[in-house]
Design a protein around this motif. Sequence first.
Motif, PDB file in Angstrom:
ATOM      1  N   SER A 220     117.969  45.583 153.627  1.00 58.51           N
ATOM      2  CA  SER A 220     117.168  46.303 153.116  1.00 58.51           C
ATOM      3  C   SER A 220     118.206  47.267 152.564  1.00 58.51           C
ATOM      4  O   SER A 220     117.350  47.511 151.434  1.00 58.51           O
ATOM      5  CB  SER A 220     115.983  46.956 153.880  1.00 58.51           C
ATOM      6  N   GLU A 221     118.696  47.686 151.981  1.00 58.65           N
ATOM      7  CA  GLU A 221     120.126  48.583 151.702  1.00 58.65           C
ATOM      8  C   GLU A 221     121.254  47.947 151.204  1.00 58.65           C
ATOM      9  O   GLU A 221     121.734  48.594 150.201  1.00 58.65           O
ATOM     10  CB  GLU A 221     120.335  49.587 152.596  1.00 58.65           C
TER      11      GLU A 221
ATOM     12  N   ASP B  27     122.488  46.136 147.645  1.00 59.07           N
ATOM     13  CA  ASP B  27     121.859  45.982 146.751  1.00 59.07           C
ATOM     14  C   ASP B  27     122.944  44.678 145.575  1.00 59.07           C
ATOM     15  O   ASP B  27     122.282  44.190 144.072  1.00 59.07           O
ATOM     16  CB  ASP B  27     122.471  47.488 145.606  1.00 59.07           C
TER      17      ASP B  27
ATOM     18  N   SER C 147     114.485  41.100 155.047  1.00 51.40           N
ATOM     19  CA  SER C 147     114.069  42.689 154.054  1.00 51.40           C
ATOM     20  C   SER C 147     115.473  42.037 153.310  1.00 51.40           C
ATOM     21  O   SER C 147     115.967  43.670 152.412  1.00 51.40           O
ATOM     22  CB  SER C 147     114.402  43.566 154.989  1.00 51.40           C
TER      23      SER C 147
ATOM     24  N   LYS D  74     116.602  42.492 148.894  1.00 46.56           N
ATOM     25  CA  LYS D  74     116.205  42.735 147.739  1.00 46.56           C
ATOM     26  C   LYS D  74     115.685  41.452 147.347  1.00 46.56           C
ATOM     27  O   LYS D  74     116.181  40.828 147.350  1.00 46.56           O
ATOM     28  CB  LYS D  74     116.533  43.682 146.744  1.00 46.56           C
ATOM     29  N   ASP D  75     114.108  41.328 145.784  1.00 46.65           N
ATOM     30  CA  ASP D  75     114.544  39.977 145.077  1.00 46.65           C
ATOM     31  C   ASP D  75     115.956  39.670 144.264  1.00 46.65           C
ATOM     32  O   ASP D  75     116.142  38.533 144.719  1.00 46.65           O
ATOM     33  CB  ASP D  75     113.697  40.145 144.593  1.00 46.65           C
TER      34      ASP D  75
END
Lengths: 121, 145
Positions: free
Chosen positions: A53-54, A56, A84, A86-87
């Motif tokens: 989730s974190e 990048d 989780s 990111k796209d």
Amino acid sequence: MIDEKLKIQTKKNDDIHCVYLNGYLDAHTAPKLEDTFQQIINGGDYKILVNFSELDYISSAGLGVFMAFIEDVRNNGGDIKLASMKDKVFSVFDLLGFPMLFDIDADELDAISKLANNQFR
Amino acid sequence: MKPDNSIENTICTAVDSDELSRIRDFVKLKAEDFGFGDGDCNKIVLAVDEACSNLIEHAYKKDSTKLLCVEIDSFDKEFIVKILDNAIPFDPSNVELPDMEKYFKVLKRGGLGIKIMRLVMDEILYYPSNEHNPVNTLILKKHLN
């Protein structure tokens, strides 16, 4: 400094290791995740959840870490579940077809549930 | 090559994986300025990272005393990234790309960087060094739609 570019936190719930990634996973920082996986496996644990989730950014060097450990983990009755993302991170996994090999869940609870119920690939 | 970061469209760094994030930031800024959206910016950044990572790891064997340069150019709606190095020439267009089903069956590791570059960029050209020009040039092109 590697530490500024990739932060890794781990916690253990019963026999499941949760690995939380924060920052960039590239050729510079991949060895740090490799060390983390190696420590988990050296401890005899083979159920691993990775929460993105974190995170990048990921490059092929980061993907390579998962390829390096998946056989060992599955041969020992475990799995590496990914969650989780990111796209922009998922799109790199998807570009090369990694969902063929790895479960990638939107919610880490789904991934943890699969590990807890021994739903492995 | 000399490190000359005064040229606005060029970044030169030591051959060190610690520099990859700086190269990515530079390329992303240039791609955004050119007009690409997030998705294409991320693809261009990824392709350049893969090319530079290969140079650092394989061509230069992590010799951080050496330099590589990334130069941004454009022609009409073509965004052009040139990656310059002095290592032994290596043409990525001669590499056989992995079939991913087979790749996953044998649980291989590595060898995906060039495949990524080819998947996300529109055109890849390579000009090895020669007696007139001591610099290898890898050119990655992306068209702005």
